[in-house]
Design a protein around this motif. Structure first.
Motif, PDB file in Angstrom:
ATOM      1  N   LEU A  10      53.604 -17.178  41.848  1.00 58.73           N
ATOM      2  CA  LEU A  10      55.001 -16.996  42.219  1.00 58.73           C
ATOM      3  C   LEU A  10      55.361 -15.511  42.237  1.00 58.73           C
ATOM      4  O   LEU A  10      56.011 -15.035  43.167  1.00 58.73           O
ATOM      5  N   GLU A  11      54.923 -14.779  41.214  1.00 54.62           N
ATOM      6  CA  GLU A  11      55.195 -13.340  41.173  1.00 54.62           C
ATOM      7  C   GLU A  11      54.639 -12.641  42.403  1.00 54.62           C
ATOM      8  O   GLU A  11      55.293 -11.773  42.980  1.00 54.62           O
ATOM      9  N   ALA A  12      53.432 -13.018  42.816  1.00 58.45           N
ATOM     10  CA  ALA A  12      52.815 -12.414  44.000  1.00 58.45           C
ATOM     11  C   ALA A  12      53.621 -12.748  45.259  1.00 58.45           C
ATOM     12  O   ALA A  12      53.818 -11.880  46.124  1.00 58.45           O
ATOM     13  N   MET A  13      54.090 -13.981  45.365  1.00 60.73           N
ATOM     14  CA  MET A  13      54.898 -14.371  46.521  1.00 60.73           C
ATOM     15  C   MET A  13      56.217 -13.609  46.550  1.00 60.73           C
ATOM     16  O   MET A  13      56.665 -13.156  47.606  1.00 60.73           O
ATOM     17  N   LEU A  14      56.842 -13.457  45.396  1.00 60.18           N
ATOM     18  CA  LEU A  14      58.107 -12.733  45.334  1.00 60.18           C
ATOM     19  C   LEU A  14      57.901 -11.258  45.688  1.00 60.18           C
ATOM     20  O   LEU A  14      58.763 -10.652  46.339  1.00 60.18           O
ATOM     21  N   ALA A  15      56.777 -10.698  45.286  1.00 63.84           N
ATOM     22  CA  ALA A  15      56.490  -9.291  45.579  1.00 63.84           C
ATOM     23  C   ALA A  15      56.337  -9.044  47.082  1.00 63.84           C
ATOM     24  O   ALA A  15      56.639  -7.954  47.563  1.00 63.84           O
ATOM     25  N   LYS A  16      55.894 -10.050  47.825  1.00 62.59           N
ATOM     26  CA  LYS A  16      55.740  -9.905  49.276  1.00 62.59           C
ATOM     27  C   LYS A  16      57.079  -9.809  49.982  1.00 62.59           C
ATOM     28  O   LYS A  16      57.161  -9.305  51.095  1.00 62.59           O
TER      29      LYS A  16
END
Length: 76
Positions: A32-38
């Motif tokens: 989720l953190e990686a998706m939000l960072a995108k």
């Protein structure tokens, strides 16, 4: 202070948020953190501003979990 899933469980429990389905494993939380960072635009929203409602929807789409807006807020 505990970090990761255990820390999120303790924080949530302090506010009465204890449901199993209302939490993400450490690996799902990292995803989720990686998706939000995108950014939000990558996931189909009109601008780069993340809202709790959009994050809740993203969690539902990607992880098939149903959280309340309060649960999303506490998790983050």
């Amino acid at each position: 202070m505990a970090t990761g899933l255990e820390g999120r469980r303790r924080q949530g429990a302090a506010f009465g948020w204890t449901g199993f389905d209302a939490e993400l494993s450490d690996s799902l939380f990292a995803a989720l953190e990686a998706m939000l960072a995108k950014g939000a635009v990558v996931h189909g929203w009109p601008d780069q501003t993340w809202t709790l409602a959009w994050i809740k929807t993203l969690i539902g789409w990607r992880f098939h979990k149903s959280l309340t807006l309060c649960g999303v807020s506490l998790m983050l």
